[in-house]
Write a protein that holds these residues in place. Structure first.
Motif, PDB file in Angstrom:
ATOM      1  N   ASN A   1       9.757  16.662  -6.687  1.00 33.69           N
ATOM      2  CA  ASN A   1       9.722  18.120  -6.621  1.00 33.69           C
ATOM      3  C   ASN A   1       9.870  18.610  -5.181  1.00 33.69           C
ATOM      4  OD1 ASN A   1       9.356  18.226  -9.392  1.00 33.69           O
ATOM      5  ND2 ASN A   1       7.122  18.333  -9.258  1.00 33.69           N
ATOM      6  N   VAL A   2       9.258  17.881  -4.243  1.00 32.41           N
ATOM      7  CA  VAL A   2       9.358  18.252  -2.830  1.00 32.41           C
ATOM      8  C   VAL A   2      10.807  18.182  -2.365  1.00 32.41           C
ATOM      9  CG1 VAL A   2       8.790  17.491  -0.472  1.00 32.41           C
ATOM     10  CG2 VAL A   2       7.000  17.631  -2.200  1.00 32.41           C
ATOM     11  N   LEU A   3      11.497  17.122  -2.736  1.00 31.94           N
ATOM     12  CA  LEU A   3      12.880  16.946  -2.301  1.00 31.94           C
ATOM     13  C   LEU A   3      13.818  17.960  -2.954  1.00 31.94           C
ATOM     14  CD1 LEU A   3      13.033  13.048  -2.250  1.00 31.94           C
ATOM     15  CD2 LEU A   3      13.282  14.565  -0.285  1.00 31.94           C
ATOM     16  N   VAL A   4      13.603  18.232  -4.231  1.00 32.35           N
ATOM     17  CA  VAL A   4      14.433  19.228  -4.920  1.00 32.35           C
ATOM     18  C   VAL A   4      14.262  20.597  -4.259  1.00 32.35           C
ATOM     19  CG1 VAL A   4      14.774  20.493  -7.079  1.00 32.35           C
ATOM     20  CG2 VAL A   4      14.478  18.013  -7.123  1.00 32.35           C
TER      21      VAL A   4
ATOM     22  N   SER B   1       0.815  -1.217   0.000  1.00 28.98           N
ATOM     23  CA  SER B   1       0.000   0.000   0.000  1.00 28.98           C
ATOM     24  C   SER B   1       0.848   1.265   0.000  1.00 28.98           C
ATOM     25  CB  SER B   1      -0.928   0.013   1.222  1.00 28.98           C
ATOM     26  OG  SER B   1      -0.180   0.098   2.423  1.00 28.98           O
ATOM     27  N   GLN B   2       2.153   1.139   0.241  1.00 32.63           N
ATOM     28  CA  GLN B   2       3.012   2.314   0.336  1.00 32.63           C
ATOM     29  C   GLN B   2       4.089   2.369  -0.731  1.00 32.63           C
ATOM     30  OE1 GLN B   2       4.661   2.287   4.284  1.00 32.63           O
ATOM     31  NE2 GLN B   2       2.678   2.128   5.268  1.00 32.63           N
ATOM     32  N   THR B   3       4.376   1.252  -1.369  1.00 36.10           N
ATOM     33  CA  THR B   3       5.473   1.180  -2.337  1.00 36.10           C
ATOM     34  C   THR B   3       4.934   0.757  -3.694  1.00 36.10           C
ATOM     35  OG1 THR B   3       6.884   0.460  -0.521  1.00 36.10           O
ATOM     36  CG2 THR B   3       7.776   0.243  -2.733  1.00 36.10           C
ATOM     37  N   SER B   4       5.471   1.378  -4.744  1.00 33.75           N
ATOM     38  CA  SER B   4       4.927   1.140  -6.081  1.00 33.75           C
ATOM     39  C   SER B   4       5.030  -0.309  -6.515  1.00 33.75           C
ATOM     40  CB  SER B   4       5.646   2.034  -7.099  1.00 33.75           C
ATOM     41  OG  SER B   4       7.044   1.778  -7.078  1.00 33.75           O
ATOM     42  N   SER B   5       6.149  -0.985  -6.190  1.00 32.95           N
ATOM     43  CA  SER B   5       6.287  -2.383  -6.570  1.00 32.95           C
ATOM     44  C   SER B   5       7.346  -3.033  -5.702  1.00 32.95           C
ATOM     45  CB  SER B   5       6.669  -2.520  -8.050  1.00 32.95           C
ATOM     46  OG  SER B   5       8.026  -2.136  -8.239  1.00 32.95           O
ATOM     47  N   LEU B   6       7.296  -4.356  -5.629  1.00 33.61           N
ATOM     48  CA  LEU B   6       8.281  -5.099  -4.851  1.00 33.61           C
ATOM     49  C   LEU B   6       9.670  -4.916  -5.447  1.00 33.61           C
ATOM     50  CD1 LEU B   6       8.981  -7.088  -2.602  1.00 33.61           C
ATOM     51  CD2 LEU B   6       8.373  -8.958  -4.159  1.00 33.61           C
ATOM     52  N   LYS B   7       9.778  -4.875  -6.761  1.00 34.44           N
ATOM     53  CA  LYS B   7      11.081  -4.696  -7.403  1.00 34.44           C
ATOM     54  C   LYS B   7      11.713  -3.359  -7.031  1.00 34.44           C
ATOM     55  CE  LYS B   7      11.156  -7.602 -11.554  1.00 34.44           C
ATOM     56  NZ  LYS B   7      11.202  -7.590 -13.035  1.00 34.44           N
TER      57      LYS B   7
ATOM     58  N   GLN C   1       1.476  13.539   4.754  1.00 33.56           N
ATOM     59  CA  GLN C   1       0.319  13.790   5.627  1.00 33.56           C
ATOM     60  C   GLN C   1      -0.709  14.672   4.938  1.00 33.56           C
ATOM     61  OE1 GLN C   1       2.552  15.242   9.100  1.00 33.56           O
ATOM     62  NE2 GLN C   1       1.667  13.558  10.274  1.00 33.56           N
ATOM     63  N   ASP C   2      -0.242  15.698   4.220  1.00 37.56           N
ATOM     64  CA  ASP C   2      -1.163  16.638   3.573  1.00 37.56           C
ATOM     65  C   ASP C   2      -1.847  16.042   2.350  1.00 37.56           C
ATOM     66  OD1 ASP C   2      -0.441  18.484   5.455  1.00 37.56           O
ATOM     67  OD2 ASP C   2       1.020  19.508   4.182  1.00 37.56           O
ATOM     68  N   LYS C   3      -1.068  15.314   1.523  1.00 39.06           N
ATOM     69  CA  LYS C   3      -1.593  14.824   0.248  1.00 39.06           C
ATOM     70  C   LYS C   3      -2.191  13.415   0.339  1.00 39.06           C
ATOM     71  CE  LYS C   3      -0.352  18.435  -2.186  1.00 39.06           C
ATOM     72  NZ  LYS C   3      -1.334  19.300  -2.871  1.00 39.06           N
ATOM     73  N   LEU C   4      -1.544  12.548   1.119  1.00 36.69           N
ATOM     74  CA  LEU C   4      -1.972  11.150   1.173  1.00 36.69           C
ATOM     75  C   LEU C   4      -2.703  10.803   2.455  1.00 36.69           C
ATOM     76  CD1 LEU C   4       1.271   9.480  -0.232  1.00 36.69           C
ATOM     77  CD2 LEU C   4      -0.724  10.317  -1.491  1.00 36.69           C
TER      78      LEU C   4
ATOM     79  N   ALA D   1      -4.628   3.094  -8.512  1.00 42.08           N
ATOM     80  CA  ALA D   1      -4.232   4.170  -9.440  1.00 42.08           C
ATOM     81  C   ALA D   1      -2.720   4.246  -9.581  1.00 42.08           C
ATOM     82  CB  ALA D   1      -4.772   5.502  -8.914  1.00 42.08           C
ATOM     83  N   ALA D   2      -2.292   4.599 -10.751  1.00 46.80           N
ATOM     84  CA  ALA D   2      -0.847   4.705 -11.019  1.00 46.80           C
ATOM     85  C   ALA D   2      -0.218   5.726 -10.087  1.00 46.80           C
ATOM     86  CB  ALA D   2      -0.627   5.116 -12.473  1.00 46.80           C
ATOM     87  N   ARG D   3       0.996   5.444  -9.657  1.00 45.81           N
ATOM     88  CA  ARG D   3       1.657   6.301  -8.675  1.00 45.81           C
ATOM     89  C   ARG D   3       2.682   7.244  -9.320  1.00 45.81           C
ATOM     90  NH1 ARG D   3       1.125   1.217  -6.233  1.00 45.81           N
ATOM     91  NH2 ARG D   3       0.044   1.258  -4.240  1.00 45.81           N
ATOM     92  N   ASN D   4       2.688   7.293 -10.631  1.00 42.93           N
ATOM     93  CA  ASN D   4       3.698   8.126 -11.294  1.00 42.93           C
ATOM     94  C   ASN D   4       3.601   9.593 -10.892  1.00 42.93           C
ATOM     95  OD1 ASN D   4       4.749   5.955 -12.650  1.00 42.93           O
ATOM     96  ND2 ASN D   4       3.546   6.284 -14.505  1.00 42.93           N
ATOM     97  N   SER D   5       2.373  10.101 -10.774  1.00 41.45           N
ATOM     98  CA  SER D   5       2.215  11.511 -10.412  1.00 41.45           C
ATOM     99  C   SER D   5       2.709  11.767  -8.992  1.00 41.45           C
ATOM    100  CB  SER D   5       0.750  11.929 -10.537  1.00 41.45           C
ATOM    101  OG  SER D   5      -0.067  11.151  -9.660  1.00 41.45           O
ATOM    102  N   GLN D   6       2.475  10.799  -8.088  1.00 42.07           N
ATOM    103  CA  GLN D   6       2.947  10.945  -6.716  1.00 42.07           C
ATOM    104  C   GLN D   6       4.468  10.980  -6.671  1.00 42.07           C
ATOM    105  OE1 GLN D   6       1.281   7.915  -4.238  1.00 42.07           O
ATOM    106  NE2 GLN D   6      -0.839   8.563  -4.553  1.00 42.07           N
TER     107      GLN D   6
END
Length: 391
Positions: free
Chosen positions: A298-301, A119-125, A359-362, A287-292
């Motif tokens: 962007n947050v980290l940059v 539920s938190q990670t896009s894929s096991l790989k 916290q704000d978005k998810l 839903a695809a997580r690409n946008s997240q």
């Protein structure tokens, strides 16, 4: 959607090396029969994401954990290989080869499976790649520190507890170990370098020091010895310490058992597990997580841009040039502990930014496990970010 053949290969084959080069994919026949049976029972499921979650769910069940782990070990061979190749290339001075890095990484399978949360990670790989890369980098950094230490420097750095563990690991009996501990204690007490020299530069003690060490040892031992014997004892202790701190990992890419061994599951998990299949399907259709991922980038940059000097410079030197804290301190003309604190503070600020966004978005309730997962993701992001900026 992958073909049935592709899915079968993903979950039943293992990387084989010839020296330090990829040799071939070796098929484990029992795993191939297992995944083939599952595909027959679920003919409409042709997604690797589905089957990764499928076996991850069965890994959580004690009765099916062993079989599931073997399938997932096969599935993660490819990301393990590419992560090992990429990470090893960034440590150009290391003596570790690609196959060594692969074994270090693949030994983290249990850590990967225990920490993965669909539920938190896009894929096991993707998650495994983060853990694999982190494990290799940490091992290589630590191993580099030990490799560049002389035996005498290593013996001065080791604690008595670690030395005792290393000697036990080397197979010495409880009756033999005290002699090594006593020799090490006398050495550490009497061999004090007279000039500013770090552990990688310490040379063999001079003859006068050896005489003093031997005299101190004989005064406390019921079995007197001489300097050459004592030196051999200490060198063996150093060898045992190196082997204990950085053992050669066992590879998981070796097939277990023969073709005639009993099947782990005679009735393989299949369509009768309706609720489990439905759960996996629902997770696959999230839903695809690409946008997240783009937003997190962007947050980290933005967070790095807001860091006070010299934290951005420290991050760049640490991740782009792979400098250790001592080297960074010399380059920036500051104390090593200052570099350590600024590096830690920078990572804490980045973690705070991502946590706040989550916290704000998810609307995620942050727990210690989630924060640990975020820290691992940020560590991998920093590696990729500064690697890309250096190209």
């Amino acid at each position: 959607m992958q073909s049935r053949q592709s899915i079968m290969e993903m979950f039943s084959t293992f990387v084989q090396f010839d020296a330090d080069r990829f040799s071939r994919w070796a098929t484990e026949s029992r795993l191939r029969r297992s995944i083939h049976s599952c595909l027959q029972q679920n003919p409409k499921e042709g997604s690797e994401y589905f089957w990764a979650l499928y076996w991850y769910k069965f890994w959580q069940v004690p009765e099916t954990q062993s079989l599931a782990k073997q399938h997932l070990s096969a599935y993660l061979q490819e990301p393990c290989y590419w992560t090992s190749q990429k990470t090893a290339a960034s440590f150009v001075s290391t003596q570790y080869k690609l196959s060594d890095c692969f074994q270090v990484a693949i030994a983290q399978i249990d850590r990967v499976l225990k920490g993965f949360n669909p539920s938190q990670t896009s894929s096991l790989k993707n998650y495994a790649g983060i853990i694999f890369g982190s494990a290799i980098r940490e091992t290589l950094r630590q191993r580099h520190e030990v490799d560049i230490c002389t035996d005498w420097g290593l013996l001065r750095k080791i604690s008595q507890k670690r030395l005792d563990e290393a000697l036990q690991n080397a197979g010495l009996s409880l009756a033999e170990i005290p002699a090594y501990i006593l020799a090490w204690s006398c050495f550490k007490t009497l061999y004090v370098p007279t000039k500013a020299a770090n552990s990688r530069q310490l040379s063999r003690p001079d003859e006068a020091t050896w005489e003093a060490i031997t005299k101190a040892y004989n005064a406390q031992s019921t079995q007197p010895t001489n300097p050459p014997t004592l030196e051999k004892l200490l060198l063996n202790a150093a060898k045992a310490t190196r082997k204990y701190l950085y053992p050669t990992p066992d590879s998981l890419n070796v097939a277990r058992g023969g073709d005639d061994s009993p099947e782990i599951l005679d009735n393989l998990p299949g369509t009768e597990q309706a609720s489990l299949i439905q759960e996996i399907v629902s997770q696959e259709e999230e839903a695809a997580r690409n946008s997240q991922q783009t937003e997190i980038n962007n947050v980290l940059v933005a967070a790095i841009a807001q860091l006070e000097s010299p934290m951005p410079e420290i991050l760049s030197l640490y991740y782009t040039q792979q400098l250790n804290q001592e080297a960074i301190a010399q380059q920036l003309d500051m104390k090593q502990y200052t570099v350590s604190r600024r590096l830690t503070k920078a990572k804490e600020m980045l973690l705070k930014s991502v946590a706040s966004w989550s916290q704000d978005k998810l609307h995620i309730s942050l727990t210690s496990d989630i924060l640990k997962g975020m820290s691992a993701l940020i560590e991998d992001w920093l590696q990729n970010y500064y690697s890309a900026s250096n190209t």
